[in-house]
Write a protein that holds these residues in place. Structure first.
Motif, PDB file in Angstrom:
ATOM      1  N   UNK A 187      -3.508  69.414-108.335  1.00  0.00           N
ATOM      2  CA  UNK A 187      -3.237  68.722-106.877  1.00  0.00           C
ATOM      3  C   UNK A 187      -3.447  67.273-106.699  1.00  0.00           C
ATOM      4  N   UNK A 188      -4.244  66.381-107.239  1.00  0.00           N
ATOM      5  CA  UNK A 188      -4.737  65.301-106.949  1.00  0.00           C
ATOM      6  C   UNK A 188      -3.538  64.104-108.189  1.00  0.00           C
ATOM      7  N   UNK A 189      -2.920  64.661-109.194  1.00  0.00           N
ATOM      8  CA  UNK A 189      -2.327  64.673-110.669  1.00  0.00           C
ATOM      9  C   UNK A 189      -0.686  64.627-109.659  1.00  0.00           C
ATOM     10  N   UNK A 190      -0.372  65.679-109.491  1.00  0.00           N
ATOM     11  CA  UNK A 190       0.863  65.816-108.647  1.00  0.00           C
ATOM     12  C   UNK A 190       1.230  64.982-107.321  1.00  0.00           C
ATOM     13  N   UNK A 191      -0.113  64.773-106.666  1.00  0.00           N
ATOM     14  CA  UNK A 191       0.023  63.398-105.467  1.00  0.00           C
ATOM     15  C   UNK A 191      -0.100  62.243-105.738  1.00  0.00           C
ATOM     16  N   UNK A 192      -1.093  62.025-107.302  1.00  0.00           N
ATOM     17  CA  UNK A 192      -0.627  60.821-107.822  1.00  0.00           C
ATOM     18  C   UNK A 192       0.777  59.877-108.530  1.00  0.00           C
ATOM     19  N   UNK A 193       1.359  61.476-108.612  1.00  0.00           N
ATOM     20  CA  UNK A 193       2.942  61.064-108.810  1.00  0.00           C
ATOM     21  C   UNK A 193       3.725  60.737-108.026  1.00  0.00           C
ATOM     22  N   UNK A 194       3.849  61.486-106.878  1.00  0.00           N
ATOM     23  CA  UNK A 194       4.184  61.559-105.870  1.00  0.00           C
ATOM     24  C   UNK A 194       4.089  59.895-105.257  1.00  0.00           C
ATOM     25  N   UNK A 195       2.752  59.471-105.379  1.00  0.00           N
ATOM     26  CA  UNK A 195       2.484  58.047-104.757  1.00  0.00           C
ATOM     27  C   UNK A 195       3.091  57.434-105.705  1.00  0.00           C
ATOM     28  N   UNK A 196       3.306  57.282-106.881  1.00  0.00           N
ATOM     29  CA  UNK A 196       3.563  56.350-107.941  1.00  0.00           C
ATOM     30  C   UNK A 196       5.751  56.198-107.841  1.00  0.00           C
ATOM     31  N   UNK A 197       5.913  57.215-107.688  1.00  0.00           N
ATOM     32  CA  UNK A 197       7.328  57.154-107.352  1.00  0.00           C
ATOM     33  C   UNK A 197       7.107  55.927-105.625  1.00  0.00           C
ATOM     34  N   UNK A 198       6.621  57.488-104.682  1.00  0.00           N
ATOM     35  CA  UNK A 198       6.218  55.650-103.184  1.00  0.00           C
ATOM     36  C   UNK A 198       6.532  54.566-103.589  1.00  0.00           C
ATOM     37  N   UNK A 199       5.506  54.527-104.269  1.00  0.00           N
ATOM     38  CA  UNK A 199       5.146  52.467-104.592  1.00  0.00           C
ATOM     39  C   UNK A 199       6.322  51.913-105.330  1.00  0.00           C
ATOM     40  N   UNK A 200       6.982  52.767-106.259  1.00  0.00           N
ATOM     41  CA  UNK A 200       7.723  51.723-107.076  1.00  0.00           C
ATOM     42  C   UNK A 200       9.055  52.212-106.340  1.00  0.00           C
ATOM     43  N   UNK A 201       9.614  52.844-105.444  1.00  0.00           N
ATOM     44  CA  UNK A 201      10.531  52.849-105.032  1.00  0.00           C
ATOM     45  C   UNK A 201      11.379  54.223-105.192  1.00  0.00           C
ATOM     46  N   UNK A 202      11.272  55.181-106.264  1.00  0.00           N
ATOM     47  CA  UNK A 202      12.116  56.259-106.347  1.00  0.00           C
ATOM     48  C   UNK A 202      12.031  57.597-105.692  1.00  0.00           C
ATOM     49  N   UNK A 203      13.265  58.245-105.122  1.00  0.00           N
ATOM     50  CA  UNK A 203      13.046  58.926-105.023  1.00  0.00           C
ATOM     51  C   UNK A 203      12.434  60.413-105.281  1.00  0.00           C
ATOM     52  N   UNK A 204      11.381  60.967-104.006  1.00  0.00           N
ATOM     53  CA  UNK A 204      10.801  61.847-104.576  1.00  0.00           C
ATOM     54  C   UNK A 204      11.138  63.096-105.715  1.00  0.00           C
ATOM     55  N   UNK A 205      12.515  63.605-104.678  1.00  0.00           N
ATOM     56  CA  UNK A 205      13.153  65.131-105.854  1.00  0.00           C
ATOM     57  C   UNK A 205      12.266  66.103-105.826  1.00  0.00           C
ATOM     58  N   UNK A 206      11.813  66.494-104.694  1.00  0.00           N
ATOM     59  CA  UNK A 206      10.992  67.610-104.880  1.00  0.00           C
ATOM     60  C   UNK A 206      12.028  68.312-104.392  1.00  0.00           C
ATOM     61  N   UNK A 207      12.081  69.157-105.352  1.00  0.00           N
ATOM     62  CA  UNK A 207      12.692  70.812-104.720  1.00  0.00           C
ATOM     63  C   UNK A 207      12.470  71.520-103.975  1.00  0.00           C
ATOM     64  N   UNK A 208      10.906  71.701-103.736  1.00  0.00           N
ATOM     65  CA  UNK A 208      10.725  72.644-102.506  1.00  0.00           C
ATOM     66  C   UNK A 208      11.135  71.480-101.349  1.00  0.00           C
ATOM     67  N   UNK A 209      11.659  70.794-101.128  1.00  0.00           N
ATOM     68  CA  UNK A 209      12.149  70.161 -99.920  1.00  0.00           C
ATOM     69  C   UNK A 209      13.338  69.862 -99.947  1.00  0.00           C
ATOM     70  N   UNK A 210      14.380  70.534-100.329  1.00  0.00           N
ATOM     71  CA  UNK A 210      15.842  71.255-100.588  1.00  0.00           C
ATOM     72  C   UNK A 210      16.011  72.521-100.485  1.00  0.00           C
ATOM     73  N   UNK A 211      14.751  73.295-100.301  1.00  0.00           N
ATOM     74  CA  UNK A 211      14.664  74.685 -99.827  1.00  0.00           C
ATOM     75  C   UNK A 211      14.230  74.652 -98.790  1.00  0.00           C
TER      76      UNK A 211
END
Length: 335
Positions: A210-234
């Motif tokens: 979980x901390x590593x996955x959270x770190x991926x999303x933090x990196x994406x938010x900080x770099x302006x990338x879309x999160x592109x998370x499948x659960x949000x689509x579901x």
């Protein structure tokens, strides 16, 4: 007053007026083992008077004589303290033991476990299946407002009251996690952190990840990338009702919804589920690394990548695995 009640009350009054009327015979029946051959669960409804309690216990085989029970309750003064509820009486319990258990209100303690990652609609459905609970939940709780945990309750407790306990627990857990968060995180409010925690919760069931996955999303938010998370689509496709029941398609990623993180930038407007404490902690203290991607590794966990070419190779490996078996629950990717 009916004839049965009059006879019962009159006999009880005579017994209570003359302690010798109960005498040694009554005292022995008060203290010796009762007729129960095995443990028995008995519900004493709210508002039950002494006669109703005595008759219920007699009909259930807990006591041999409702009259002696009622006389003992009167003579000991415990009849004013007997509490309603669901009781489990052990085999051979005496009248004295029954009165003491009911005086102390040692009722059956029930438990309900709310798993991490359920939507609020799913939690409500879980409570509805508990038939010993009372009351209806008029309005679905706000998504993300319920803390997944094991809760204790008693027969006749209300569903709305249990929901309120879950909401209080989440408010406290979120406040505590927010207070101890790392500095310079890319979210400004506890509710934004809660939204990300719900995504992390749905992305992996592996606690250590979980901390590593959270770190991926933090990196994406900080770099302006879309999160592109499948659960949000579901969540967008099911309107928060629960599982989709099929695999996502690339066409699903095109769905217009404020919750579809393949289409929007940044975080969705709110949580997509009810995250547990571990996911709250993960987004408040994410692992610091350079990973921007992850995909299922076929063992229930994920493999992480820093670059798109590396990620594409990992995806190709995962697709080879998928050809041989169905995906495990929770195996998703951030592409």
């Amino acid at each position: 007053m009916g004839w049965g009640l009059r006879i019962f009350a009159g006999t009880l009054a005579l017994a209570a007026a003359a302690a010798g009327g109960v005498g040694v015979w009554g005292f022995q029946r008060y203290t010796v083992a009762g007729p129960l051959e095995q443990a028995e669960t008995v519900v004493i409804p709210r508002g039950s008077g002494l006669e109703a309690i005595a008759i219920t216990l007699g009909d259930s085989g807990v006591i041999g004589s409702p009259l002696v029970f009622a006389a003992a309750a009167k003579l000991t003064g415990t009849f004013r303290e007997l509490k309603a509820g669901e009781y489990q009486f052990p085999a051979g319990i005496s009248i004295e033991g029954v009165l003491e258990q009911m005086r102390q209100g040692r009722t059956v303690v029930r438990r309900i476990t709310v798993p991490e990652g359920l939507t609020s609609a799913q939690v409500v459905a879980l409570l509805q299946r508990e038939t010993v609970l009372t009351g209806e939940i008029a309005k679905p709780p706000k998504e993300g407002s319920l803390l997944p945990e094991t809760y204790h309750f008693a027969y006749g407790d209300s569903r709305p009251a249990l929901v309120e306990r879950m909401q209080t627990a989440m408010t406290q857990a979120l406040a505590e996690a927010w207070k101890n968060r790392d500095p310079n995180l890319p979210y400004e409010t506890p509710q934004q952190a809660l939204a990300l925690a719900s995504i992390v919760e749905k992305e992996t069931g592996v606690a250590a990840e979980r901390p590593r996955v959270a770190g991926v999303f933090v990196n994406r938010l900080e770099s302006g990338m879309k999160l592109q998370s499948d659960p949000t689509v579901i969540y967008a496709l099911t309107d928060g009702s629960g599982e989709l029941g099929r695999a996502l398609t690339r066409n699903d990623w095109k769905l217009e919804s404020p919750y579809n993180t393949y289409q929007i930038s940044g975080l969705p407007p709110g949580p997509i589920a009810n995250p547990g404490k571990a996911s709250l902690q993960a987004v408040m203290k994410p692992e610091r690394h350079e990973f921007l991607y992850f995909v299922a590794d076929g063992t229930g966990g994920h493999v992480f990548a820093k670059s798109l070419p590396d990620h594409n190779r990992n995806v190709a490996k995962w697709r080879e695995i998928q050809q041989n078996r169905q995906p495990e629950p929770g195996e998703t990717s951030s592409e």
